[in-house]
Design a protein around this motif. Structure first.
Motif, PDB file in Angstrom:
ATOM      1  N   SER A  22      66.206  67.469  49.370  1.00  7.42           N
ATOM      2  CA  SER A  22      65.751  66.439  50.304  1.00  7.42           C
ATOM      3  C   SER A  22      65.653  65.141  49.528  1.00  7.42           C
ATOM      4  N   PHE A  23      65.822  64.023  50.237  1.00  8.84           N
ATOM      5  CA  PHE A  23      65.853  62.714  49.583  1.00  8.84           C
ATOM      6  C   PHE A  23      64.937  61.747  50.324  1.00  8.84           C
ATOM      7  N   VAL A  24      64.167  60.961  49.555  1.00  8.22           N
ATOM      8  CA  VAL A  24      63.150  60.090  50.116  1.00  8.22           C
ATOM      9  C   VAL A  24      63.259  58.698  49.504  1.00  8.22           C
ATOM     10  N   VAL A  25      63.113  57.674  50.363  1.00  2.00           N
ATOM     11  CA  VAL A  25      63.044  56.296  49.873  1.00  2.00           C
ATOM     12  C   VAL A  25      61.612  56.037  49.436  1.00  2.00           C
ATOM     13  N   LYS A  26      61.413  55.810  48.146  1.00  2.00           N
ATOM     14  CA  LYS A  26      60.068  55.529  47.643  1.00  2.00           C
ATOM     15  C   LYS A  26      60.147  54.924  46.254  1.00  2.00           C
ATOM     16  N   ASP A  27      59.257  53.981  45.998  1.00  2.00           N
ATOM     17  CA  ASP A  27      59.086  53.405  44.674  1.00  2.00           C
ATOM     18  C   ASP A  27      58.205  54.367  43.882  1.00  2.00           C
ATOM     19  N   PHE A  28      58.561  54.640  42.632  1.00  2.00           N
ATOM     20  CA  PHE A  28      57.759  55.575  41.839  1.00  2.00           C
ATOM     21  C   PHE A  28      56.315  55.117  41.743  1.00  2.00           C
ATOM     22  N   LYS A  29      56.048  53.811  41.871  1.00  2.00           N
ATOM     23  CA  LYS A  29      54.682  53.298  41.781  1.00  2.00           C
ATOM     24  C   LYS A  29      53.824  53.754  42.962  1.00  2.00           C
TER      25      LYS A  29
END
Length: 198
Positions: free
Chosen positions: A61-68
């Protein structure tokens, strides 16, 4: 992939997070070779994640997210991979601290490292590409002291540390536009030296 199995990381894992997965090629390759492990790819670029989701397989699965934006975890991931990402962000300590807060059993990182006591913070303006309204692409191309990196990881409780040189077994052609991009040149000893940009 060979080292992943050689180090037996596949035996210790049910779920793996890929931070900075890009368009998902590495996540996909790991997932295809390890169908019993669930992989989650995370990247800040929505175009990459859109592409990754169009090509995902059942254990990805793939998610748009900033590691912060990742909050502390309770060991919800057995392992974290972060491949060729640290050198392209401003502050690698932030991403390392985020990974450690998730309490994985192991962390696998590849980056540009130097085997001496020097960190180099390099800001790039690549005029062979555009970014938004700029007539150049802005990015980082940082190189970190492997010993200082090891010291930081050790302080956080990760005491097994394996480092190996990255040697390409094939040639890479220099980009025609001479912008950023890795390519190889043969040395007089027949080995491949990797060069990138300037």
């Amino acid at each position: 992939m060979k080292k992943f199995k050689e180090w037996q990381l596949d035996k210790e894992s049910n779920s793996i997070l890929d931070i900075g997965c890009g368009a998902g090629a590495v996540t996909y390759s790991f997932a295809k070779a390890n169908p019993k492990i669930n992989f989650v790819g995370l990247d800040i670029n929505p175009n990459y994640i859109k592409f990754a989701n169009e090509h995902k397989i059942k254990n990805t699965s793939f998610v748009v997210k900033d590691f912060k934006e990742i909050s502390s975890g309770n060991g919800s991931y057995d392992g974290i991979i972060c491949l060729q990402t640290l050198s392209w962000i401003n502050n690698y300590e932030q991403i390392v601290n985020t990974m450690i807060k998730l309490l994985p059993k192991w962390i696998l990182v590849t980056s540009l490292f130097y085997d001496g006591p020097v960190d180099a913070r390099i800001k790039i303006k690549d005029y062979s590409r555009t970014m938004g309204t700029n007539n150049f692409r802005s990015s980082f191309y940082n190189i970190y002291s492997i010993d200082k990196f090891k010291e930081k990881i050790n302080k956080k409780g990760y005491d097994i540390f394996i480092k190996e040189p990255f040697i390409l077994p094939f040639d890479l052609i220099q980009p025609l536009n001479k912008g950023m991009g890795t390519f190889t040149q043969k040395t007089t000893s027949g080995e491949r030296s990797q060069l990138s940009g300037p």
